[in-house]
Motif scaffolding. Structure first.
Motif, short mmCIF file in Angstrom:
data_model
loop_
_atom_site.label_atom_id
_atom_site.label_comp_id
_atom_site.label_asym_id
_atom_site.label_seq_id
_atom_site.Cartn_x
_atom_site.Cartn_y
_atom_site.Cartn_z
N GLN A 187 -26.01 13.27 -8.73
CA GLN A 187 -25.02 12.92 -7.71
C GLN A 187 -25.10 11.41 -7.42
N PRO A 188 -23.98 10.81 -7.03
CA PRO A 188 -24.01 9.38 -6.66
C PRO A 188 -24.89 9.16 -5.43
N VAL A 189 -25.44 7.94 -5.33
CA VAL A 189 -26.27 7.60 -4.17
C VAL A 189 -25.49 6.80 -3.14
N ALA A 190 -24.33 6.24 -3.52
CA ALA A 190 -23.51 5.48 -2.58
C ALA A 190 -22.09 5.40 -3.11
N ALA A 191 -21.14 5.24 -2.19
CA ALA A 191 -19.73 5.09 -2.57
C ALA A 191 -18.99 4.35 -1.46
N LEU A 192 -17.91 3.71 -1.86
CA LEU A 192 -17.07 2.95 -0.94
C LEU A 192 -15.68 2.90 -1.56
N PHE A 193 -14.63 2.94 -0.72
CA PHE A 193 -13.28 2.84 -1.29
C PHE A 193 -12.37 2.03 -0.40
N PHE A 194 -11.35 1.44 -1.05
CA PHE A 194 -10.29 0.78 -0.32
C PHE A 194 -8.96 1.32 -0.82
N ASN A 195 -7.92 1.09 -0.05
CA ASN A 195 -6.57 1.51 -0.41
C ASN A 195 -5.73 0.29 -0.78
N ALA A 196 -4.78 0.50 -1.68
CA ALA A 196 -3.83 -0.56 -2.03
C ALA A 196 -2.54 0.10 -2.49
N GLN A 197 -1.44 -0.60 -2.24
CA GLN A 197 -0.15 -0.14 -2.73
C GLN A 197 0.58 -1.30 -3.37
N ARG A 198 1.64 -0.97 -4.07
CA ARG A 198 2.38 -1.99 -4.80
C ARG A 198 2.79 -3.11 -3.86
N GLN A 199 2.57 -4.31 -4.34
CA GLN A 199 2.87 -5.49 -3.55
C GLN A 199 4.19 -6.08 -4.02
N THR A 200 5.14 -6.17 -3.13
CA THR A 200 6.44 -6.73 -3.49
C THR A 200 6.41 -8.24 -3.29
N ALA A 201 7.22 -8.92 -4.08
CA ALA A 201 7.31 -10.38 -3.94
C ALA A 201 8.00 -10.72 -2.64
N PRO A 202 7.58 -11.79 -1.98
CA PRO A 202 8.23 -12.19 -0.75
C PRO A 202 9.68 -12.62 -1.01
N ARG A 203 10.54 -12.29 -0.07
CA ARG A 203 11.95 -12.67 -0.22
C ARG A 203 12.14 -14.15 0.09
N ARG A 204 13.00 -14.76 -0.68
CA ARG A 204 13.34 -16.15 -0.43
C ARG A 204 14.42 -16.22 0.63
N ARG A 205 14.25 -17.13 1.52
CA ARG A 205 15.28 -17.36 2.53
C ARG A 205 15.94 -18.68 2.25
N PHE A 206 17.25 -18.66 2.24
CA PHE A 206 18.00 -19.90 1.98
C PHE A 206 18.61 -20.41 3.25
N PRO A 216 -6.65 -3.86 -10.23
CA PRO A 216 -5.85 -2.78 -9.65
C PRO A 216 -4.36 -3.13 -9.65
N LYS A 217 -3.55 -2.19 -10.16
CA LYS A 217 -2.10 -2.39 -10.22
C LYS A 217 -1.38 -1.12 -9.78
N PRO A 218 -1.46 -0.79 -8.49
CA PRO A 218 -0.79 0.44 -8.04
C PRO A 218 0.73 0.32 -8.22
N SER A 219 1.36 1.37 -8.72
CA SER A 219 2.81 1.32 -8.94
C SER A 219 3.57 2.22 -7.97
N ILE A 220 3.03 3.38 -7.67
CA ILE A 220 3.71 4.35 -6.80
C ILE A 220 2.75 4.78 -5.71
N GLY A 221 3.12 4.65 -4.47
CA GLY A 221 2.32 5.16 -3.36
C GLY A 221 1.05 4.36 -3.09
N ILE A 222 0.22 4.91 -2.22
CA ILE A 222 -1.04 4.28 -1.83
C ILE A 222 -2.16 4.84 -2.70
N HIS A 223 -2.86 3.95 -3.39
CA HIS A 223 -3.95 4.34 -4.29
C HIS A 223 -5.30 4.05 -3.64
#
Length: 197
Positions: free
Chosen positions: A178-197, A133-140
């Motif tokens: 018809q499907p017999v089962a389903a499950l979903f999760f949400n993900a959004q673009r993950q930004t790199a952590p900021r470096r603190r100097f 999964p590689k979400p780019s815009i919004g919550i997928h």
């Protein structure tokens, strides 16, 4: 009486991806990424879903002649406000056999679907490899859908493209119902952590 709200309805999985779950099956799906179980509408970081999950289907597997198909799709590509590439296919595993596991009691059945390796055809056939999964815009929404097959799908041809995939069309073309089962999760673009100097 408490009002029970179905997360698949609230999350618009029922409606956007498929019309309803089959009424004649009592099947549950469990998805685990690195020992972390996924729950409907839970938010996960893309970095935590980079490897194939372990997937289990409980119930509906009493017959060794039963087989299941697993799909993983993203109905929000490229973004949830304008998903013109709906749906993006992330994974297909077919011919997953129904097996029993006595450790769960006489009436509880367990179908172990994943992990899969090429030499483990008795656990299913990976028709389309796992796409990270590689979400780019919004919550997928990332949706796992399980179908009970009416027969083995040994001649099933993979879709020509991962984009513009249709769970409904796939089900219809392969006589899955018809499907017999389903499950979903949400993900959004993950930004790199900021470096603190």
């Amino acid at each position: 009486m408490a009002n029970i709200v179905d997360p698949l309805v609230v999350g618009r999985v029922i409606g956007d991806v498929f019309d309803s779950l089959s009424d004649d099956e009592s099947v549950n799906i469990t998805v685990t990424y690195s020992n972390r179980q996924v729950f409907n509408s839970q938010e996960l970081l893309p970095s935590s879903v980079t490897i194939k999950p372990r997937v289990q289907v409980q119930g509906g597997c009493a017959d060794m002649r039963s087989f299941f198909t697993l799909l993983m799709i993203d109905p929000d590509v490229p973004g949830p406000s304008d998903p013109y590439l709906r749906e993006h296919l992330h994974w297909i595993v077919t011919d997953i056999p129904g097996t029993t596991d006595a450790t769960f009691g006489k009436s509880f059945f367990l179908c172990n679907l994943i992990p899969l390796r090429d030499d483990m055809r008795d656990r299913g056939r990976e028709l389309v490899s796992y796409d990270i999964p590689k979400p780019s815009i919004g919550i997928h929404r990332y949706v796992f859908v399980v179908f009970k097959q009416r027969r083995r799908l040994q001649t099933l041809i993979p879709p020509s493209s991962r984009d513009n995939f249709s769970t409904r069309n796939f089900s219809e073309e392969n006589n899955l119902g018809q499907p017999v089962a389903a499950l979903f999760f949400n993900a959004q673009r993950q930004t790199a952590p900021r470096r603190r100097f």
